[in-house]
Design a protein around this motif. Structure first.
Motif, short mmCIF file in Angstrom:
data_model
loop_
_atom_site.label_atom_id
_atom_site.label_comp_id
_atom_site.label_asym_id
_atom_site.label_seq_id
_atom_site.Cartn_x
_atom_site.Cartn_y
_atom_site.Cartn_z
N GLY A 35 0.81 -1.23 0.00
CA GLY A 35 0.00 0.00 0.00
C GLY A 35 0.83 1.26 0.00
N PHE A 36 2.14 1.13 -0.36
CA PHE A 36 3.01 2.31 -0.37
C PHE A 36 3.12 2.84 -1.80
CE2 PHE A 36 5.45 -0.02 3.25
CZ PHE A 36 4.42 0.26 4.12
N ASP A 37 2.04 3.44 -2.31
CA ASP A 37 2.01 3.83 -3.72
C ASP A 37 3.06 4.86 -4.09
OD1 ASP A 37 0.04 2.07 -3.83
OD2 ASP A 37 -1.62 3.50 -4.05
N GLU A 38 3.23 5.85 -3.20
CA GLU A 38 4.18 6.92 -3.54
C GLU A 38 5.59 6.36 -3.72
OE1 GLU A 38 4.00 10.16 -0.81
OE2 GLU A 38 1.87 10.51 -1.18
N LEU A 39 5.95 5.44 -2.84
CA LEU A 39 7.30 4.84 -2.93
C LEU A 39 7.41 4.04 -4.23
CD1 LEU A 39 8.10 3.58 0.68
CD2 LEU A 39 8.74 5.72 -0.39
N THR A 40 6.30 3.34 -4.60
CA THR A 40 6.32 2.51 -5.80
C THR A 40 6.63 3.38 -7.01
OG1 THR A 40 4.54 1.28 -4.78
CG2 THR A 40 5.00 0.79 -7.08
N SER A 41 5.89 4.52 -7.11
CA SER A 41 6.09 5.35 -8.31
C SER A 41 7.45 6.03 -8.30
CB SER A 41 4.96 6.37 -8.43
OG SER A 41 4.82 7.05 -7.21
N SER A 42 7.97 6.30 -7.09
CA SER A 42 9.31 6.93 -7.07
C SER A 42 10.38 5.93 -7.51
CB SER A 42 9.63 7.49 -5.69
OG SER A 42 9.90 6.42 -4.82
N LEU A 43 10.16 4.65 -7.23
CA LEU A 43 11.16 3.63 -7.59
C LEU A 43 11.03 3.23 -9.06
CD1 LEU A 43 13.34 1.57 -6.60
CD2 LEU A 43 11.48 -0.04 -6.29
#
Length: 1670
Positions: free
Chosen positions: A665-673
């Motif tokens: 559920g860590f969407d922001e981290l996903t898109s940053s990676l």
């Protein structure tokens, strides 16, 4: 309750306190531990103790205040923080001495108005609710109370207070210097009465009238004078009227009665006039004048006593209602000097005797006017009847004073010896004190004092004594463990065994592979902190080496690859079954694996398994609670991959990581990676919700992964360190050693600061075979530990007779002077440095390492640490975990190094050739460096979390204790957050949430939200440092709330973080085994349990064992017992038949069939043994031992070492259950057993005292504080809690508080550790030892430089020129004393028995007294053999000898009150008898001589006093200099005794003390001028009778003599009320002293059959025999 029952109750109460008294420890309250701790003083105890001061005369108020202020000032200067409490009910105790009531009230008012001390007066008694809640809020460290009052009632009140404090777990300290144990008892209410109302009404009227008469205001002395005189005259008038009525009712002559009354009234008016005059004298004369007042010895006449008492009551009522004066200008400064009864007597004497005889002296205008004004005011205030005119002062003939033969004390006739110093011609003395010699008086060479100096003391009976023969030093005397020269095979075997054990012990301390050290030529150092440029071209050899390394590495990698391929299948399967245990095995593999590529593969496998498990769980659970531990494992793998192997990550791997983050559920981290669409499953957003952890990534990592966060560690290896990659600060330490510099190193426990010391040893070992490193440790236990570590770390081939590591302690030594690494304790190293003939060895020292250097601020032996630091010429490392002022220490040490730099320059080039004669090979000597660096490091490797254990319904519960709960807003505002108060990441989140909750409109709430915080936002990997920065920003924000007007909100936050008041209702002793069991279930073992009482340490350990045994007995079936019984019987039979067979075999020729029979029997025997072992085996749940931790053989080896020790059997039985205890009174082998087995993980529960906290390496998972004590303070708390959390094993440490009150926990967490302060550095014996070194040193220049360094550089005098001056004078006094006693001549050379005195330096002043007895021939008279020519002495002679020695060397005081005990003693006498008469007389003569010398010394140094300060009260700083009154003849007449007041404080002079009193035994310290800085405790006297502050004799404990008679330790425990371990240590010390004396006497005496020598040898032998039997 009737009176009878009351009395019985009070009696019981006293008995209870009586039985606790002797167990009280006599300890200094202010050195080691009082510093930052808040304590309470009972004001009435302080008053009762100070009023009994023998130099204080009754009625001398100002002197009383001076005594009290000196006492309080002493507490404050030593860092004490306290409040003083006065209970209202305590006043009733003074009703029988009304003269003290106004004094008490003035004392309270004075403290409130003229000092900053916190004074509490609002509690009615110690049982009031207010007092209870005050104690709960402030929770003092201890309460100081007297054990005896001025009368029975007061004693009972004190006893109540003591018992009530115990009942709420507050420690009690007796004001006579005793701390007492904690007992429990519930106190009982006392009825209270109310005051007399009419008195009160009259007092108020008088005060209101005075306000009208003097509208402009006044000062307290005038006000009290006029109000108390008028009020007492009115009351007296009232009293006489009542009496008249009674008499006239009896119809006697009324006229006669009336004239009688009038007469009595006039007499009292006269007395009041004199009182007014005395107050005017106080107003107009300065203290310097009053100090010269003559002293009247007569007492007040009987017939005015009633009136005087009444007047005191009036003063008391006026002072206690002083609040009526508010809104009126009343000056309260002189509350401390309201009246002076001795001055009043002086005036009365003049008017009664001298004036009558015709001496008429004028008062002077000023005094006359002021007096008239006062008397007229009195007459206006009286109103109801008229009082006489102001003059004449006496209208009646009545004598106020009783007649006495010599009414005036004559101080002029006191015989004061000729003042002056004996001249000396000695270069050293001139160098140190030359600057002050010119101002001092010296005696002429024909003065009797000089001519009587005995050139060489010769005594008839001491003809065959060669007292000047040099004695062997302590080093030669110490028991050598092995004879270093012996070639006996038995001896060699024992040496080999010792080395094997040391290596084993060392390997248990740390897992470092041993190094073989080879001496290398020293190369100039290259700086490792600067990266080197690659060389342009490598040599051929270098290329080959590089290629070989490459090939080896590839081979290793291939092996590991194969290993993983073999294991991977089973581990993957296990992860499917049970993720956690699978991951555990996988992490085990990762630890041993070295190849990065293999590790990367393993991590990816684990990540995939975690993702799979997470998905399955979320699908199955739906909305119900998820097991976040899987998510934690998943993030752990991601952290590891991103941080450790970023270069190996391929695109597919990044995709997998992104996918994992998406599922959490860590969407922001996903898109940053990985910005492109990731999730291949294309699940709708709605469905994704069911996989999410339900919180942001930052909160998730801080709250659930706090202790897994990656620490910032350097990646670049340091070529100097093989086993690990050092941090930046550790590299700085290595640079310090490489540059030959010195350093003070302050870093937390277990942060790795000791590594530098081993690097330092290695460096010196490599340089040459001659250089020496000395490692100074504070305790013997630590010495053994370091020695073992050195043995296991290094080996080196040394020339014959040389050793690598040696040990020197007071008990034994081993290879001490022929080794390269010497490990020792401070006192023993000092012996070597001060020994004149060891200087060649001292010059070989290249480095000294001081471990736990904060002992420098301790109470015992602190000055020895100082001497060592200033005497060594080489560089040093000083290590500690707890110093609050390291800058001050470093600055002082830098000044010492600066001195050595100058000395080395002066000694010049010519020395350099000879400086290191012993190591001529070592031509390339390191350049000497004089720099002292300070290296500070504050970060612990792992976080500590605190928990409180509470008992409810016979069960134990644990509450997390947030560190901020220890703080208050006031504390944060004043001092900020303590530097070492750190939060774990989850505590940081808790702090944010609480702040958010209690201030709804908090403007920075968004900015500091963990998800938005600049330190953590959008980070896939949050590191420990990020969490720490976020924590700091929250702390700063909370501080700004307090400073900017939001303190209320901050208060709410802190209050909400603290746990609900946890009260343990159960019996904590009984619950202890349950606590241990609970910790086992929570997987929090191994644990250390700290207690502070030796007996309790053992009892708690045994109680845990008992509970395990009971558990086993309950589990064990009856069948098992029967089986064990049967097997034992069978075994016995088989054994018999084996033995029978054996004898048959021996007789007959070997028959093969018979042989078979025997083998069958033996097999059966083995089988039965196995069955029995299995039957008796301890089940896993009935032991805390980890059987797998150590093999049986090793365990047996450790057990064998304690075969014959005192506690060996008990420790072995405990160890089998995984339990141990550790305290200072165990033998070193016993301590080692516990230490080794605990470190190996076999023992997992250890109860211990504070000795374990001093540097002993015993890291554990949890630390439990299981007993409150005065000794549990900020310093010990930090040392002890620092053991929790093992680096490399635990990610977090836990600290538990069991039975420690909440406020105390708060104090421990927020208090600072004490600052290091210097102790008084000199003693007579030290001066003698320094003179010995200076006059006899092998290298005179070097020896003198060292002696001067000790004299000049005490920490006490650093930046304190006055103290330096005082120490110079004390040095001179010591020299004078030593010359008079015949130990030094005028050239400063040693003579007489100086060697013996300096040899017994542990026991000053007993050593000086002992030698004076020896010289007088007293031992010769005592030691007479049973019959002529015999060499044996009777028991009677021996006991007398022990009595004398116990009075000198076995001095342990018991509280005075204990003598009144009615307890029965079974074996011991308990109270030590006085010395035999001839010894007592000799001691008295010695004491008087010393007192005389010390007094004349004080007189000569009195000119150093700062007289401006001497006329001030020390605490309130009220000044009494004032203008002298010159125009009054009477003042000049009364105050004209100027002689004999030179060295006495002017305040003490008010009570008639004069210089002559300095020559009296036991003069109190405050009598002497206080700014000289020297007091009577520094005089080398030994009083045979010791009295406490209240003048009661304190008996000595007869433990040494009792033991000599009955030889039983149990007797000492039972009767002498000593702890067994402490008693054993003290007896051992006593025995060593006797041995030391007997060896010295044998060396000094030529005559083989000298009785004294033989008697001491016989005593030494028998005493050791008795000691060895226990």
């Amino acid at each position: 309750m009737g009176l009878e029952e009351h009395m019985m109750f009070l009696e019981k109460m006293s008995q209870l306190i009586m039985s606790a008294l002797p167990k009280a420890k006599h300890s200094s309250l202010f050195n080691d531990f009082v510093e930052s701790e808040f304590f309470l003083i009972d004001g009435d105890s302080l008053l009762a103790t100070c009023i009994c001061e023998k130099s204080l005369k009754q009625g001398q108020q100002l002197h009383f205040f001076y005594v009290i202020e000196c006492y309080l000032m002493d507490l404050i200067s030593k860092g004490g923080q306290f409040a003083i409490v006065f209970f209202k009910d305590a006043e009733y105790a003074y009703f029988s001495f009304p003269e003290l009531l106004p004094l008490r009230t003035a004392f309270i008012l004075h403290l409130q108005h003229n000092t900053t001390i916190d004074v509490q007066t609002e509690f009615s008694g110690c049982l009031s609710q207010g007092w209870k809640s005050f104690l709960e809020d402030s929770y003092p460290y201890y309460l100081m109370v007297a054990d005896e009052g001025l009368n029975h009632l007061q004693t009972h009140l004190f006893n109540f207070l003591i018992i009530q404090s115990w009942s709420i777990k507050v420690n009690v300290v007796l004001s006579s210097g005793q701390t007492s144990n904690i007992l429990r008892l519930y106190a009982y209410l006392m009825p209270s009465t109310y005051m007399n109302q009419t008195f009160f009404k009259e007092a108020c009227e008088t005060i209101s009238l005075l306000k009208q008469l003097w509208p402009e205001g006044s000062d307290i002395r005038r006000v009290l004078c006029v109000t108390s005189c008028s009020l007492s005259l009115r009351m007296y008038h009232h009293f006489l009227e009542n009496r008249n009525k009674t008499i006239s009712d009896q119809n006697t002559d009324i006229q006669e009665v009336e004239s009688n009354c009038l007469n009595m009234m006039q007499e009292m008016e006269d007395l009041c006039k004199l009182h007014c005059l005395s107050v005017v004298f106080l107003l107009h004369s300065s203290l310097s004048q009053r100090a010269c007042a003559r002293f009247i010895t007569s007492h007040w006449a009987k017939n005015i006593q009633t009136f005087l008492k009444m007047k005191k009551w009036c003063e008391y009522f006026i002072l206690s209602n002083i609040n009526i004066f508010e809104f009126w200008n009343l000056n309260l400064i002189h509350l401390c000097d309201l009246s002076d009864e001795l001055l009043l007597k002086n005036i009365a004497f003049y008017y009664e005797n001298e004036n009558v005889e015709g001496l008429h002296l004028n008062l002077g205008d000023v005094i006359m006017k002021d007096y008239e004004h006062l008397w007229n005011t009195v007459s206006k205030l009286v109103r109801k009847f008229s009082v006489g005119k102001p003059f004449p002062l006496r209208t009646t003939k009545l004598s106020f004073l009783e007649n006495s033969p010599s009414p005036i004390k004559d101080t002029s006739k006191e015989n004061i010896p000729n003042l002056g110093f004996i001249p000396m011609s000695c270069e050293l003395v001139d160098k140190f004190v030359g600057d002050i010699l010119k101002d001092l008086p010296f005696l002429k060479s024909d003065d009797p004092v000089v001519t009587s100096l005995v050139k060489q003391k010769e005594f008839d009976e001491l003809v065959h004594w060669h007292s000047h023969r040099p004695l062997s030093d302590d080093y030669d005397r110490t028991k050598c463990q092995f004879d270093e020269k012996s070639r006996d095979p038995r001896f060699l075997r024992s040496v080999q065994k010792y080395h094997v054990f040391q290596r084993f012990y060392g390997s248990s301390l740390e897992s470092v592979s041993p190094k073989v050290v080879v001496t290398q030529a020293v190369k100039p150092k290259s700086n490792f902190s600067v990266p080197k440029n690659k060389k342009a071209h490598e040599t051929k050899a270098e290329i080959i080496t590089r290629e070989n390394k490459k090939r080896l590495f590839a081979k290793e990698e291939q092996k590991e690859e194969e290993k993983w391929n073999a294991l991977s299948f089973s581990i993957e399967e296990e992860m499917k079954e049970n993720l956690n245990s699978g991951i555990k095995n996988l992490e085990g593999f990762l630890k041993s694996c070295k190849s990065n590529s293999v590790k990367f593969r393993v991590e990816m496998v684990a990540l995939t398994a975690c993702l799979k498990a997470w998905k399955e769980q979320c699908r199955g659970k739906g909305e119900s609670t998820k097991d976040l531990s899987i998510a934690v494992q998943m993030m752990k793998r991601i952290h590891s991959l991103m941080e450790r192997y970023p270069e190996l990550l391929q695109e597919a791997d990044q995709q997998l990581i992104a996918r994992c983050l998406k599922y959490l559920g860590f969407d922001e981290l996903t898109s940053s990676l990985y910005p492109t669409q990731v999730v291949g499953d294309d699940i709708e957003e709605k469905k994704m919700d069911k996989y999410s952890v339900g919180m942001g990534p930052v909160r998730f990592q801080l709250q659930y992964m706090g202790h897994y966060l990656i620490r910032d560690e350097r990646k670049d290896p340091d070529p100097r360190v093989q086993d690990f990659i050092p941090d930046t600060w550790q590299r700085e330490l290595l640079d310090v050693v490489d540059n030959n510099e010195s350093a003070v190193i302050v870093a937390p426990t277990s942060s790795g600061k000791t590594y530098a010391s081993y690097y330092c040893m290695e460096k010196v070992l490599k340089e040459s075979n001659e250089g020496v490193v000395v490692y100074v440790a504070p305790t013997k236990a630590l010495v053994n530990q370091v020695a073992a570590t050195v043995h296991s770390r290094f080996t080196k081939n040394l020339p014959n007779g040389e050793a690598l590591c040696g040990v020197f302690t007071r008990d034994y030594r081993h290879d001490a002077l022929n080794c390269q690494v010497l490990i020792t304790v401070p006192a023993c190293f000092e012996i070597l440095l001060l020994s004149p003939h060891r200087q060649a060895w001292v010059k070989r020292i290249r480095y000294v390492i001081f471990d736990e250097v904060h002992c420098l601020g301790g109470e015992i032996g602190a000055e020895v640490w100082e001497h060592l630091l200033v005497m060594i010429r080489c560089p040093f490392l000083a290590l500690s975990a707890t110093i609050s002022n390291p800058e001050h220490l470093t600055e002082w040490l830098q000044s010492v190094k600066h001195y050595w730099k100058q000395e080395d320059n002066t000694m010049g080039k010519n020395r350099n050739a000879g400086y290191c004669a012993s190591s001529h090979k070592d031509h390339f000597r390191m350049k000497e460096s004089y720099k002292v660096r300070l290296v500070l490091y504050g970060e612990r490797y792992n976080d500590l979390e605190k928990h409180i254990c509470s008992i409810t319904h016979d069960d134990i519960y644990f509450d997390h204790f947030h560190p901020c709960a220890a703080l208050t807003t006031d504390h944060i505002e004043k001092y900020g957050f303590p530097s070492d108060l750190t939060l774990s990441p989850r505590e940081t989140i808790q702090l944010y949430d609480t702040m958010f909750q209690f201030w709804e409109s908090w403007p920075r709430a968004q900015e500091l939200d963990p998800e938005k915080s600049i330190h953590c936002k959008n980070k896939i990997v949050i590191k420990k440092l990020d969490a720490r920065k976020y924590e700091e920003s929250l702390k700063a924000e909370l501080t700004s709330w307090i400073k900017n007007g939001h303190a209320e909100e901050a208060k709410m936050v802190l209050r909400n973080l603290s746990p609900d008041s946890v009260l343990s209702s159960g019996n904590t002793v009984k619950m202890f085994p349950l606590l241990v069991e609970k910790l086992r279930k929570m997987e929090k073992l191994p644990a250390l349990f700290f207690l502070f009482n030796l007996g309790d340490v053992e009892e708690r350990a045994l109680s845990v064992r008992t509970s395990l045994e009971q558990k086993q007995a309950e589990k064990r079936s009856l069948k098992a017992d029967k089986e064990a019984h049967d097997v034992t019987n069978k075994l016995r039979k088989v054994k018999k038949s084996i033995e029978k067979q054996k004898t048959i075999d021996e007789k007959s020729q070997k028959n093969p069939r018979k042989m078979d029979q025997r083998l069958i029997h033996e097999a059966e025997h083995t089988n039965l043994l196995r069955t029995l072992e299995k039957n008796l085996e301890i089940p896993q749940e009935c032991t805390y031992a980890n059987q797998k931790a150590i093999d049986t053989e090793t365990l047996q080896m450790v057990f064998d070492r304690v075969k014959s020790t005192r506690k060996g059997e008990q420790l072995k039985a405990l160890a089998r259950r995984g339990i141990g205890y550790h305290h200072s009174s165990l033998n070193f082998k016993e301590k080692q057993l516990v230490e080794i087995l605990f470190r190996k993980g076999f023992i997992r529960v250890v109860t211990a005292t504070g000795t374990l906290a001093l540097g002993i390496n015993m890291p554990c998972k949890s630390v439990v504080f299981a007993q409150n004590s005065v000794y549990l303070d900020a310093l010990n708390y930090r040392q002890m809690s620092g053991r929790a959390g093992r680096r490399g094993q635990d990610l977090m440490g836990d600290v538990y508080f069991f039975d420690i009150p909440l406020p105390k926990i708060g104090k421990l967490i927020k208090s600072n550790v004490p600052e290091l302060r210097g102790q008084f550095p000199l003693s007579i014996t030290l001066v003698l030892r320094l003179m010995l070194l200076a006059s006899k040193g092998d290298d005179p220049e070097d020896a003198k430089a060292k002696v001067l360094s000790v004299l000049k550089h005490s920490l006490l005098s650093f930046k304190q020129p006055r103290v330096t001056e005082m120490l110079k004078l004390y040095f001179l006094f010591s020299l004078q004393f030593l010359m008079k006693q015949g130990y030094l001549d005028q050239e400063g050379k040693l003579m007489g028995f100086a060697g013996l005195v300096s040899h017994l330096h542990y026991h000053e002043p007993s050593n000086l007294v002992f030698v004076s007895f020896l010289v007088k021939g007293l031992f010769r008279d005592l030691c007479q053999p049973t019959k002529k020519g015999s060499k044996h002495f009777s028991q009677d002679v021996m006991e007398k000898l022990v009595l004398v020695l116990a009075n000198l060397f076995g001095r342990r005081l018991l509280p005075a009150k204990f003598q009144d005990t009615t307890l029965k003693f079974y074996q011991s006498k308990v109270f030590l008898e006085d010395l035999p008469e001839d010894f007592n007389d000799a001691l008295h003569e010695y004491n008087m001589n010393v007192t005389k010398d010390f007094a004349s010394f004080l007189l000569s140094v009195s000119k150093l006093a700062d007289m401006k300060q001497e006329y001030q009260l020390p605490l309130s700083k009220i000044n009494f200099t004032g203008k002298e009154c010159e125009d009054s003849q009477l003042v000049s007449h009364l105050m004209n005794c100027k002689e004999g007041r030179v060295a006495i404080s002017p305040f003490a002079c008010l009570s008639g003390n004069s210089d002559g009193d300095l020559f009296q035994p036991n003069t109190p310290n405050h009598v002497i001028l206080r700014t000289i800085g020297i007091n009577h405790t520094q005089a080398p006297v030994l009083w045979s009778k010791i009295f406490d502050n209240q003048g009661r004799r304190m008996p000595l404990n007869a433990y040494a003599l009792d033991f000599y008679k009955h030889g039983s330790l149990t007797g000492l425990v039972q009767d002498n009320r000593m702890n067994e371990g402490t008693a054993y240590e003290l007896l051992k010390d006593f025995a060593l002293t006797i041995r030391s004396i007997s060896v010295s006497l044998r060396e000094l005496c030529e005559n083989e059959d000298d009785n004294v020598v033989l008697a001491f040898e016989q005593l030494s032998e028998t005493f050791f025999e008795k000691l060895n039997q226990v």
